[in-house]
Design an enzyme around this catalytic site. Structure first.
Site, short mmCIF file in Angstrom:
data_model
loop_
_atom_site.label_atom_id
_atom_site.label_comp_id
_atom_site.label_asym_id
_atom_site.label_seq_id
_atom_site.Cartn_x
_atom_site.Cartn_y
_atom_site.Cartn_z
N SER A 12 49.68 45.04 6.22
CA SER A 12 50.90 45.11 5.42
C SER A 12 52.12 44.93 6.32
O SER A 12 52.10 45.29 7.49
CB SER A 12 50.98 46.46 4.73
OG SER A 12 51.35 47.45 5.67
N LYS A 13 53.15 44.39 5.73
CA LYS A 13 54.38 44.16 6.49
C LYS A 13 54.90 45.48 7.02
O LYS A 13 55.40 45.57 8.15
CB LYS A 13 55.42 43.53 5.56
CG LYS A 13 55.93 42.23 6.16
CD LYS A 13 56.95 41.58 5.34
CE LYS A 13 57.74 40.70 6.29
NZ LYS A 13 58.69 39.91 5.67
N ARG A 14 54.77 46.50 6.19
CA ARG A 14 55.30 47.82 6.57
C ARG A 14 54.69 48.28 7.91
O ARG A 14 55.41 48.72 8.80
CB ARG A 14 54.98 48.83 5.46
CG ARG A 14 55.60 50.18 5.65
CD ARG A 14 55.27 51.06 4.46
NE ARG A 14 53.86 51.04 4.14
CZ ARG A 14 52.93 51.70 4.83
NH1 ARG A 14 53.29 52.43 5.86
NH2 ARG A 14 51.66 51.64 4.49
#
Ligand code: GLU
Length: 495
Positions: free
Chosen positions: A249-251
Site C-alpha cells: 500500500s502507498k501508506r
C-alpha cells in the site's frame, strides 16, 4: 604459480535522494550491510544526486539519519555522485574510443517527439541508429560546427545474459533494446553510465539492489566490458508486497523510516523485521538480532518471490522487543513522546520520576508501540475519561440500550465498600489488596471475577491490562480510590 591476491569484498547502497527513505530502500541497505559484515567486507554509501532538480538536502539527511538510527552506517566516507561528473564524461569518451559507444547528434527534442508519437500510436520506438551510420569525416564536421552530441552505446543483437544471485539466469534480447544514451548532449551522464563508473571506482564486487533494476543490468554489463573492468556479481531483491500479495500500500510504501521511529518502533524491530523480509536463515524464526543475521546471512537465503509486509507482525515484534527493555533503555524516547503529549494537553501533569520506572515495568509487556503508553495504556498516567462500552454493559450494568438498575446498585455498593477498605489498608500492596478482595467476594458469595472486572474497568476504563492487583499497587492508593469513586458516581447516575 603465484596466488592471485583476494579481491576485497565491497558492496554499496546507492539511493537517489529525491524523496523519503522508505522500507524498500532500508531493506536494500540492510542486505548489503549484512552481506558485507558476514563476509568481512565493506559497506559503502553513495548518494546518487545527479538529478539536481529532484535531489534535495533534506532527503540526503533522512538517508543519513535513517541508516544511523538503524545502526547500519557505511564503513567509508559517503560518495556523492554529483561530484564525479568529470569522471563520468571521461568514461563516456573511453567507451567511444573502445568502439562500443558512438556520438549521436540527433536533436533530443525531435527524438522525444517521435517517441511520443510512437507511444500514442501504440508502437514501440527504437532509435534508428542514424548517427551510427555517419562517416568519420561527417562526425568531425558536425563537431566542428558545434552541434551538441550525446554518447550512445551500440547494443549488440545477441542475447544478453547474466547470472543473478537471486533469480538465476536472466536473459534479454539485445535486438529488443535501443542504443541507449550514456552521456547527454549537455554533458550530463545518465544513470546507466554513472552507476557503472562509480561502482567500478568504488571497487564494488557485488551489486545488491531492488528488482526494479533487474533489466538494467545486462545494459550495465556492456558498459563494464567496454571499460575493460571486471563485472561484479549481481543480486536483485524481490518486491515488497502487501498482505493481499499485491503491491504494498502507498501508506506503508511511502512512509519514511523516520516516521516508524516517531510512531514508537525500535530500531531493532525494524532491522529484525526488514531482515526477514525476503530472506530467511533457513528456519521459521521471527525474532532475530542484527548480530545473528550477520552470522547467518547469505544471498542463497533470499526468496525470489515477493516478500509480504505484515504490519500486524511488525507491531507484534515491536512488542516483543519493548517487553525486554528496561526503563533506562526507553527513558529518553518516552520522555520525548511525553513532552509532546503534555504540550498537546493529553496529560495534566508529568508523572513523577519515582512512578515512571515502576509503571514501565508493569506495562511494557502489554504494549506494542511506545506511543501506546499515552494511547491504549494512558490509564497509567491519567484518570479514564470514559469506560469501555461492552465492559460498562457487562460489569456496570450501564448501556445505551437500557441500564440495569439492579446491577448498577449492586456494583456501586460493592465497589464503594472496597474503596473504603482500600483506604483503610495499612500497606497498599498487591497481596493485601488481593486478600481483601477475595475476602469480600467470599463474604458476598460471588466469584473473584465479579469484583475484579468492575474494579479494572473503574481504574483503567478498559477490560484488559496487567494483573489487577499489581496495577492497583502501582497506581497507588489515592488514584485508585479516586477512580473507583468517580466510576461509581458515573454508574449511579445511570449513564
Ligand atoms: N539510485 C538508484 C535508485 O535509487 C539505485 C542504483 C543502483 O542501486 O544501482 O534506484
Amino acid at each position: 604459480m603465484q596466488n592471485t591476491p583476494e579481491i576485497p569484498i565491497r558492496v554499496r547502497f546507492a539511493p537517489s535522494p529525491t524523496g523519503d527513505l522508505h522500507v524498500g530502500g532500508v531493506r536494500t541497505a540492510l542486505f548489503n550491510y549484512l552481506y558485507a559484515r558476514h563476509n568481512g567486507g565493506k559497506f559503502l554509501l553513495r548518494i546518487e544526486d545527479t538529478d539536481r532538480e529532484r535531489s534535495t538536502l533534506p532527503a540526503i539527511q533522512v538517508i543519513l539519519d535513517g541508516l544511523k538510527w538503524m545502526g547500519i552506517e557505511p564503513d567509508e566516507e559517503v560518495v556523492y555522485q554529483s561530484h564525479r561528473i568529470e569522471r563520468h564524461k571521461e568514461a563516456a569518451l573511453e567507451i567511444v574510443r573502445s568502439g562500443l559507444g558512438y556520438p549521436c547528434f540527433c536533436n533530443p527534442d525531435e527524438l522525444t517527439a517521435k517517441r511520443e508519437a510512437a507511444r500514442a500510436a501504440g508502437k514501440q520506438f527504437k532509435y534508428d541508429r542514424t548517427c551510427l551510420r555517419l562517416y568519420a569525416s561527417e562526425i568531425e564536421a558536425k563537431k566542428a560546427a558545434g552541434i551538441p552530441w550525446a554518447v550512445r552505446v551500440r547494443v549488440p543483437d545477441e542475447d544478453l545474459r547474466f547470472q543473478d544471485g537471486v533469480h538465476g539466469e536472466v536473459k534479454i534480447q539485445g535486438s529488443d533494446l535501443e542504443d541507449f544514451v550514456l552521456l547527454r548532449g549537455d554533458g550530463t551522464p545518465t544513470y546507466m553510465l554513472a552507476v557503472v563508473v562509480d561502482d567500478i571506482d568504488m571497487g564494488v564486487t557485488y551489486v545488491i539492489r531492488g528488482d526494479d533494476h533487474l533489466l538494467n543490468t545486462p545494459k550495465q554489463i556492456l558498459i563494464y566490458k567496454a571499460l575493460k573492468s571486471p563485472v561484479p556479481e549481481f543480486a536483485h531483491l524481490p518486491l515488497i508486497l502487501g498482505t493481499d500479495k499485491k503491491k504494498l500500500s502507498k501508506r506503508v510504501g511511502t512512509t519514511s523510516i523516520m516516521a516508524f521511529k516517531e510512531m514508537g518502533y525500535l530500531p531493532e524491530t525494524m532491522t529484525n523485521f526488514l531482515g526477514l523480509l525476503g530472506w530467511s536463515p533457513g528456519d521459521d524464526r521471527n525474532v532475530i538480532s542484527l548480530a545473528e543475521m550477520t552470522e547467518l546471512f547469505s544471498i542463497d537465503g533470499i526468496n525470489p518471490s515477493g516478500a509480504v509486509f505484515d504490519e500486524q507482525k511488525l507491531r507484534w515484534l515491536n512488542g516483543q522487543y519493548l517487553s525486554l527493555k528496561s526503563w533506562a533503555d526507553v527513558r529518553e524516547a518516552v520522555m520525548g513522546l511525553m513532552d509532546k503529549v503534555l504540550l498537546e494537553g493529553g496529560l495534566q501533569a508529568a508523572p513523577t520520576d519515582d512512578y515512571l520506572p515502576i509503571a514501565w515495568d508493569l506495562i511494557k509487556s502489554r504494549i506494542t508501540l511506545l506511543s501506546d503508553l499515552f494511547g491504549s495504556a494512558a490509564y497509567m498516567f491519567k484518570d479514564p475519561a470514559k469506560y469501555d462500552e461492552k465492559g460498562a454493559k457487562k460489569h456496570f450494568g450501564v448501556s445505551a440500550e437500557g441500564t440495569d438498575r439492579n446491577v448498577c446498585r449492586t456494583v456501586a455498593d460493592r465497589l464503594t465498600t472496597l474503596a473504603a477498605d482500600f483506604g483503610g489498608l495499612e500497606t497498599f500492596k498487591h497481596d493485601a489488596l488481593e486478600e481483601i478482595v477475595r475476602k469480600r467476594a467470599e463474604e458476598w458469595g460471588v466469584s473473584g471475577g465479579a469484583l475484579i472486572h468492575p474494579l479494572r474497568l473503574s481504574v483503567s476504563g478498559t477490560t484488559v491490562g496487567p494483573g489487577l492487583f499489581e496495577l492497583l499497587e502501582v497506581l497507588g492508593r489515592e488514584t485508585v480510590v479516586r477512580r473507583i469513586r468517580t466510576a461509581m458516581r458515573w454508574v449511579q447516575a445511570g449513564n
